[in-house]
Design a protein around this motif. Structure first.
Motif, short mmCIF file in Angstrom:
data_model
loop_
_atom_site.label_atom_id
_atom_site.label_comp_id
_atom_site.label_asym_id
_atom_site.label_seq_id
_atom_site.Cartn_x
_atom_site.Cartn_y
_atom_site.Cartn_z
N MET A 176 0.81 -1.08 -0.11
CA MET A 176 -0.12 0.16 0.01
C MET A 176 0.79 1.25 -0.21
O MET A 176 2.01 1.15 0.80
CB MET A 176 -0.94 0.03 1.31
N LEU A 177 0.25 2.12 -0.73
CA LEU A 177 1.29 3.42 -0.89
C LEU A 177 0.48 4.55 -0.39
O LEU A 177 -0.64 4.86 -1.02
CB LEU A 177 1.77 3.57 -2.25
N GLY A 178 0.83 5.50 0.38
CA GLY A 178 0.17 6.81 0.43
C GLY A 178 1.02 7.96 -0.05
O GLY A 178 2.17 8.10 0.03
N ILE A 179 0.25 9.00 -0.71
CA ILE A 179 0.98 10.00 -1.36
C ILE A 179 0.32 11.40 -0.97
O ILE A 179 -1.10 11.33 -1.08
CB ILE A 179 1.10 10.10 -2.87
N ARG A 180 1.16 12.23 -0.51
CA ARG A 180 0.68 13.70 -0.25
C ARG A 180 0.83 14.62 -1.68
O ARG A 180 1.68 14.75 -2.15
CB ARG A 180 1.40 14.35 0.90
N LEU A 181 -0.27 15.12 -2.03
CA LEU A 181 -0.42 15.80 -3.29
C LEU A 181 -0.64 17.31 -2.73
O LEU A 181 -1.23 17.52 -1.71
CB LEU A 181 -1.60 15.67 -4.10
N ASP A 182 0.18 18.34 -3.52
CA ASP A 182 -0.05 19.87 -3.32
C ASP A 182 -1.63 20.09 -3.72
O ASP A 182 -2.19 19.35 -4.15
CB ASP A 182 0.92 20.84 -3.89
N GLU A 183 -1.94 21.28 -3.09
CA GLU A 183 -3.41 21.45 -3.38
C GLU A 183 -3.88 21.63 -4.91
O GLU A 183 -4.90 21.16 -5.35
CB GLU A 183 -3.71 23.01 -2.78
N THR A 184 -3.01 22.28 -5.71
CA THR A 184 -3.24 22.11 -7.19
C THR A 184 -3.43 21.04 -7.76
O THR A 184 -4.40 20.58 -8.46
CB THR A 184 -1.99 23.13 -7.79
N LEU A 185 -2.64 20.16 -7.55
CA LEU A 185 -2.40 18.72 -8.12
C LEU A 185 -3.73 18.01 -7.63
O LEU A 185 -4.39 17.31 -8.37
CB LEU A 185 -1.28 17.99 -7.89
N GLU A 186 -4.12 18.12 -6.41
CA GLU A 186 -5.22 17.55 -5.60
C GLU A 186 -6.57 17.87 -6.67
O GLU A 186 -7.58 17.13 -6.72
CB GLU A 186 -5.38 17.85 -4.23
N HIS A 187 -6.58 19.17 -6.82
CA HIS A 187 -7.89 19.74 -7.45
C HIS A 187 -7.78 19.39 -9.09
O HIS A 187 -8.94 18.84 -9.34
CB HIS A 187 -7.86 21.32 -7.39
N ARG A 188 -6.72 19.37 -9.77
CA ARG A 188 -6.68 18.93 -10.83
C ARG A 188 -7.20 17.40 -10.88
O ARG A 188 -8.06 16.85 -11.85
CB ARG A 188 -5.24 18.84 -11.45
N LEU A 189 -6.75 16.57 -9.92
CA LEU A 189 -7.16 15.09 -9.87
C LEU A 189 -8.42 14.93 -9.70
O LEU A 189 -9.21 14.00 -10.41
CB LEU A 189 -6.08 14.39 -8.88
N ASP A 190 -9.16 15.66 -8.77
CA ASP A 190 -10.45 15.70 -8.32
C ASP A 190 -11.21 16.11 -9.58
O ASP A 190 -12.21 15.27 -10.06
CB ASP A 190 -10.79 16.77 -7.41
N ALA A 191 -10.92 17.07 -10.44
CA ALA A 191 -11.86 17.38 -11.46
C ALA A 191 -11.39 16.16 -12.66
O ALA A 191 -12.52 16.20 -13.44
CB ALA A 191 -10.96 18.87 -11.92
N LEU A 192 -10.52 15.81 -12.80
CA LEU A 192 -10.32 14.90 -13.95
C LEU A 192 -11.06 13.55 -13.63
O LEU A 192 -11.75 12.94 -14.41
CB LEU A 192 -8.79 14.45 -14.13
#
Length: 87
Positions: A1-17
């Motif tokens: 299992m892997l956990g990754i911390r994303l910066d806010e911008t990348l998190e928003h882009r991933l959510d949108a996609l």
């Protein structure tokens, strides 16, 4: 299992996609990671192959002449296409 911390911008882009594609963020992250790893493995393979070829040249000094390579390349796509030159 892997956990990754994303910066806010990348998190928003991933959510949108994820929303636009109706895929989970985990699915998209896994697909992106797979592509990245495959590309890095390909680069490493090419690098290893280049090093091996360089070491072989240093040991043997064998090469294929530029004229032979040019002659072969110029035959590509013609009815008289030639075989790849060998040492």
């Amino acid at each position: 299992m892997l956990g990754i911390r994303l910066d806010e911008t990348l998190e928003h882009r991933l959510d949108a996609l994820a929303e636009r594609t109706q895929r989970s963020k985990s699915f998209l992250a896994k697909a992106a990671l797979l592509r990245y790893i495959e590309e890095e493995e390909r680069k490493q393979y090419e690098n290893d192959l280049t090093v091996a070829r360089w070491e072989e040249y240093q040991e043997t000094g064998e090469t294929i002449s530029n004229d032979a390579m040019t002659d072969w390349l110029e035959s590509w796509g013609t009815d008289q296409e030639k075989s790849c030159p060998t040492k």
